[in-house]
Design a protein around this motif. Structure first.
Motif, PDB file in Angstrom:
ATOM      1  N   GLY A  63       0.821  -1.204   0.000  1.00  0.00           N
ATOM      2  CA  GLY A  63       0.000   0.000   0.000  1.00  0.00           C
ATOM      3  C   GLY A  63       0.851   1.249   0.000  1.00  0.00           C
ATOM      4  O   GLY A  63       2.063   1.209   0.230  1.00  0.00           O
ATOM      5  N   GLY A  64       0.213   2.376  -0.266  1.00  0.00           N
ATOM      6  CA  GLY A  64       0.920   3.646  -0.249  1.00  0.00           C
ATOM      7  C   GLY A  64       2.089   3.687  -1.209  1.00  0.00           C
ATOM      8  O   GLY A  64       3.109   4.315  -0.937  1.00  0.00           O
ATOM      9  N   ASN A  65       1.952   3.012  -2.361  1.00  0.00           N
ATOM     10  CA  ASN A  65       3.026   2.913  -3.366  1.00  0.00           C
ATOM     11  C   ASN A  65       4.293   2.283  -2.796  1.00  0.00           C
ATOM     12  O   ASN A  65       5.391   2.493  -3.325  1.00  0.00           O
ATOM     13  N   PHE A  68       3.581   0.790   2.797  1.00  0.00           N
ATOM     14  CA  PHE A  68       2.950  -0.214   3.645  1.00  0.00           C
ATOM     15  C   PHE A  68       3.156  -1.588   3.011  1.00  0.00           C
ATOM     16  O   PHE A  68       2.936  -1.758   1.807  1.00  0.00           O
ATOM     17  N   VAL A  69       3.524  -2.567   3.818  1.00  0.00           N
ATOM     18  CA  VAL A  69       3.709  -3.930   3.321  1.00  0.00           C
ATOM     19  C   VAL A  69       3.043  -4.903   4.289  1.00  0.00           C
ATOM     20  O   VAL A  69       3.331  -4.895   5.485  1.00  0.00           O
ATOM     21  N   GLN A  70       2.135  -5.707   3.752  1.00  0.00           N
ATOM     22  CA  GLN A  70       1.523  -6.785   4.533  1.00  0.00           C
ATOM     23  C   GLN A  70       1.965  -8.110   3.947  1.00  0.00           C
ATOM     24  O   GLN A  70       1.658  -8.423   2.794  1.00  0.00           O
ATOM     25  N   ILE A  76       1.398  -5.727   9.361  1.00  0.00           N
ATOM     26  CA  ILE A  76       1.715  -4.654   8.423  1.00  0.00           C
ATOM     27  C   ILE A  76       2.970  -3.927   8.882  1.00  0.00           C
ATOM     28  O   ILE A  76       3.069  -3.495  10.037  1.00  0.00           O
ATOM     29  N   ASP A  77       3.947  -3.806   7.971  1.00  0.00           N
ATOM     30  CA  ASP A  77       5.136  -2.984   8.199  1.00  0.00           C
ATOM     31  C   ASP A  77       4.913  -1.621   7.549  1.00  0.00           C
ATOM     32  O   ASP A  77       4.400  -1.539   6.427  1.00  0.00           O
ATOM     33  N   VAL A  78       5.325  -0.570   8.241  1.00  0.00           N
ATOM     34  CA  VAL A  78       5.118   0.787   7.737  1.00  0.00           C
ATOM     35  C   VAL A  78       6.458   1.516   7.690  1.00  0.00           C
ATOM     36  O   VAL A  78       7.220   1.482   8.656  1.00  0.00           O
ATOM     37  N   VAL A  79       6.727   2.165   6.562  1.00  0.00           N
ATOM     38  CA  VAL A  79       7.905   3.011   6.424  1.00  0.00           C
ATOM     39  C   VAL A  79       7.444   4.463   6.493  1.00  0.00           C
ATOM     40  O   VAL A  79       6.577   4.883   5.725  1.00  0.00           O
TER      41      VAL A  79
END
Length: 244
Positions: A63-65, A68-70, A76-79
């Motif tokens: 997600g979010g280009n 966000f990675v699930q 979910i990992d968030v940068v």
């Protein structure tokens, strides 16, 4: 063949901003039996959930280009933006007075128009809260409603990932080094190759690195794609991959 198949969502699988048609869903489920699926969107994962049926939400999601990675079946990992990157975004907002959408780790801040397409798709599942910028612990994805070229260049010169969408009068901004392809690398799903479907400027890297690339609709930046499809061609193309 078990190479992943990676799909952008809006404009590639979803054409009304809310749903994916039954024929495309059936084709995706057929393909899932022979390949891992990944859905990669400009939307944060929060806003992907209402578009995808429950069984497909459990697949790997970007997600979010890429912010966000699930992982499949996981959390979910968030940068987030680095502090100096956040300060730059805030300074440009203050200097220009432009409206914005800023996603944090889950909640968001929005000052754009209520009739904009982005607002109509925002938190459709009522899973989050709208808050002030100051209440966001981190910025993970920023949309600035401006066509100001100087703003774009200032952000790019700071190393941020900037995608211009002139038809909508906005720019997407992501932390340095973030892209859909970079997130796919993070998921360790592209080492042996992958197939990708996309339709817009934020899909360039994703399609360029793919073994087989499909562009849905027309976009000058995706003219290099191996295959060009109209929306009605998407389900048959996916079924073709499922059948080998």
């Amino acid at each position: 063949m078990n190479e992943p198949a990676v799909f952008d969502v809006d404009g590639t699988l979803c054409f009304d901003g809310r749903t994916v048609s039954t024929d495309i869903l059936e084709a995706l489920r057929a393909l899932r039996s022979v390949r891992p699926l990944v859905f990669a969107s400009a939307r944060p994962i929060r806003d992907l959930y209402p578009v995808l049926p429950e069984d497909l939400r459990k697949e790997a999601l970007i997600g979010g280009n890429g912010a966000f990675v699930q992982r499949r079946g996981g959390g979910i990992d968030v940068v987030g933006f680095a502090p100096h990157e956040r300060d730059l975004v805030d300074a440009l907002i203050e200097a220009t007075g432009c409206a914005y959408l800023i996603d944090g780790e889950w909640n968001y801040s929005y000052t754009g128009e209520a009739d904009h397409r982005i607002y109509r798709q925002l938190d459709a599942g009522a899973l989050a809260s709208t808050v002030s910028r100051a209440e966001l612990g981190t910025y993970s994805k920023v949309v600035l409603f401006t066509e100001d070229e100087a703003v774009r260049e200032r952000l790019r010169s700071a190393g941020l990932t900037v995608t211009h969408h002139p038809a909508e009068g906005l720019i997407d901004v992501a932390p340095s080094g973030i892209s859909k392809h970079a997130a796919l690398v993070k998921l360790q799903l592209c080492g042996d190759g992958y197939t990708a479907f996309g339709n817009d400027a934020n899909d360039v890297d994703l399609l360029r690195h793919a073994d087989a690339s499909f562009c849905v609709g027309q976009h000058e930046l995706l003219s290099f794609a191996d295959h060009h499809l109209e929306p009605d061609d998407v389900a048959p193309a996916i079924l073709g991959l499922a059948r080998g």
